[in-house]
Scaffold this motif. Structure first.
Motif, mmCIF file in Angstrom:
data_model
loop_
_atom_site.group_PDB
_atom_site.id
_atom_site.type_symbol
_atom_site.label_atom_id
_atom_site.label_comp_id
_atom_site.label_asym_id
_atom_site.label_seq_id
_atom_site.Cartn_x
_atom_site.Cartn_y
_atom_site.Cartn_z
ATOM 1 N N ASP A 142 -7.713 4.318 4.010
ATOM 2 C CA ASP A 142 -7.759 3.358 2.902
ATOM 3 C C ASP A 142 -8.311 2.038 3.450
ATOM 4 O OD1 ASP A 142 -7.413 1.750 0.733
ATOM 5 O OD2 ASP A 142 -5.210 1.823 0.743
ATOM 6 N N TRP A 143 -9.632 1.851 3.317
ATOM 7 C CA TRP A 143 -10.265 0.666 3.899
ATOM 8 C C TRP A 143 -9.812 -0.634 3.231
ATOM 9 C CZ3 TRP A 143 -12.276 1.645 8.367
ATOM 10 C CH2 TRP A 143 -12.794 2.909 8.644
ATOM 11 N N TRP B 219 -6.875 -1.389 2.649
ATOM 12 C CA TRP B 219 -5.589 -1.782 3.244
ATOM 13 C C TRP B 219 -5.771 -2.880 4.294
ATOM 14 C CZ3 TRP B 219 -3.588 -1.748 8.151
ATOM 15 C CH2 TRP B 219 -2.196 -1.837 8.286
ATOM 16 N N PHE B 220 -6.898 -2.862 5.008
ATOM 17 C CA PHE B 220 -7.111 -3.775 6.133
ATOM 18 C C PHE B 220 -7.173 -5.250 5.704
ATOM 19 C CE2 PHE B 220 -8.433 0.336 7.704
ATOM 20 C CZ PHE B 220 -7.913 0.348 8.988
ATOM 21 N N ASP C 179 -6.058 -6.553 3.014
ATOM 22 C CA ASP C 179 -4.799 -6.903 2.355
ATOM 23 C C ASP C 179 -3.691 -7.192 3.363
ATOM 24 O OD1 ASP C 179 -6.008 -6.585 -0.085
ATOM 25 O OD2 ASP C 179 -5.272 -4.535 -0.395
ATOM 26 N N HIS C 180 -3.830 -6.641 4.582
ATOM 27 C CA HIS C 180 -2.783 -6.799 5.599
ATOM 28 C C HIS C 180 -3.314 -7.549 6.820
ATOM 29 C CE1 HIS C 180 -1.252 -3.490 3.109
ATOM 30 N NE2 HIS C 180 -0.051 -3.793 3.565
ATOM 31 N N ASP D 99 5.444 3.030 10.839
ATOM 32 C CA ASP D 99 5.272 2.923 9.383
ATOM 33 C C ASP D 99 4.370 4.037 8.852
ATOM 34 O OD1 ASP D 99 5.350 1.549 6.762
ATOM 35 O OD2 ASP D 99 3.239 1.135 7.184
ATOM 36 N N GLY D 100 3.267 4.286 9.568
ATOM 37 C CA GLY D 100 2.338 5.308 9.109
ATOM 38 C C GLY D 100 2.929 6.705 9.145
ATOM 39 N N ARG E 160 5.656 7.281 6.395
ATOM 40 C CA ARG E 160 5.127 7.391 5.028
ATOM 41 C C ARG E 160 4.026 8.436 4.907
ATOM 42 N NH1 ARG E 160 2.891 2.505 2.542
ATOM 43 N NH2 ARG E 160 2.233 1.755 4.607
ATOM 44 N N TYR F 86 1.108 8.181 6.062
ATOM 45 C CA TYR F 86 -0.008 7.333 5.626
ATOM 46 C C TYR F 86 -0.800 6.940 6.876
ATOM 47 C CZ TYR F 86 -2.285 3.408 3.167
ATOM 48 O OH TYR F 86 -3.199 2.537 2.608
ATOM 49 N N THR G 113 -3.532 5.289 7.609
ATOM 50 C CA THR G 113 -4.275 4.037 7.775
ATOM 51 C C THR G 113 -3.611 3.075 8.764
ATOM 52 O OG1 THR G 113 -5.199 4.239 5.547
ATOM 53 C CG2 THR G 113 -5.309 2.074 6.592
ATOM 54 N N PRO G 114 -2.305 2.786 8.664
ATOM 55 C CA PRO G 114 -1.677 1.904 9.651
ATOM 56 C C PRO G 114 -1.736 2.465 11.067
ATOM 57 C CG PRO G 114 -0.265 2.155 7.726
ATOM 58 C CD PRO G 114 -1.352 3.171 7.606
#
Length: 213
Positions: free
Chosen positions: A4-5, A7-8, A10-11, A170-171, A174, A176, A178-179
């Motif tokens: 999820d590009w 995401w970068f 945003d964080h 975290d990744g 979840r 997920y 991306t992290p």
């Protein structure tokens, strides 16, 4: 695996904070490890009966799993950054101690004898002759220890001070990716930048090697 590009950006602030947190754990560990390794290496170099003992103890400490070290330290230092830094310092010792001893061993005996013949005391010979000549070998150990510390900081996420390792946790929790990818890439970049900085420091501090080249 889908990244999820979005995401970068945003964080961004979180990534900067975790990167700085990562460095604030890894860098002190290497510095403390070096401060401990230098006097121990001098002792191991000059007092041969203690050489095997000191190197053997550092090797034994290195075989202890990193999580186990953090667990053993918890009753002493608690859930603090000191626990993470202390554990990483122990891991850096095996590399720093061995390389410093090898660096001192590499100094030609005739050079030491010449310094002594000129009236230099042992401490002055150590500071002005032996350590400068051993510096390239010592720096090789510092580079390895730094990269190792940066990679091991992530394990300290177990006690809440893992820097970028928190992205892995975290990744995975979840499912997920991306992290996780962000943590891997940033850890790799940190290691590369740190190594480049150390190479530059070595280059600046060893002008005699540049002239020889």
């Amino acid at each position: 695996m889908t990244i999820d590009w979005g995401w970068f950006p945003d964080h961004r602030s979180t990534l900067v904070t975790l990167t700085l947190d990562h460095l604030s754990t890894a860098v002190p560990a290497v510095l403390f490890g070096l401060l401990i390794a230098l006097p121990l290496a001098v002792i191991a170099h000059r007092v041969r009966p203690l050489r095997g003992l000191l190197l053997g103890l550092s090797n034994i400490l290195f075989t202890i799993p990193s999580i186990a070290i953090f667990v053993l330290l918890l009753p002493i230092t608690g859930l603090t950054r000191s626990t993470a830094i202390t554990g990483l310092t122990i891991y850096t010792l095996v590399v720093l101690l061995r390389n410093t001893v090898e660096g001192l061993d590499s100094v030609p005996t005739k050079v030491r004898e010449a310094s002594t013949a000129m009236g230099a005391r042992p401490l002055r010979t150590l500071l002005t002759v032996e350590l400068p000549l051993a510096f390239p070998v010592i720096m090789a150990g510092v580079r390895v220890a730094t990269v190792m510390a940066i990679s091991l900081v992530s394990v300290a996420s177990y006690i809440g001070y893992g820097g970028l390792g928190q992205l892995f946790t975290d990744g995975f929790q979840r499912n997920y990716p991306t992290p996780v990818v962000a943590g891997v890439v940033l850890s790799l970049l940190l290691a590369l930048v740190a190594d480049a900085v150390l190479v530059t420091i070595q280059w600046l501090c060893t002008p005699w090697l540049r002239r020889r080249a």
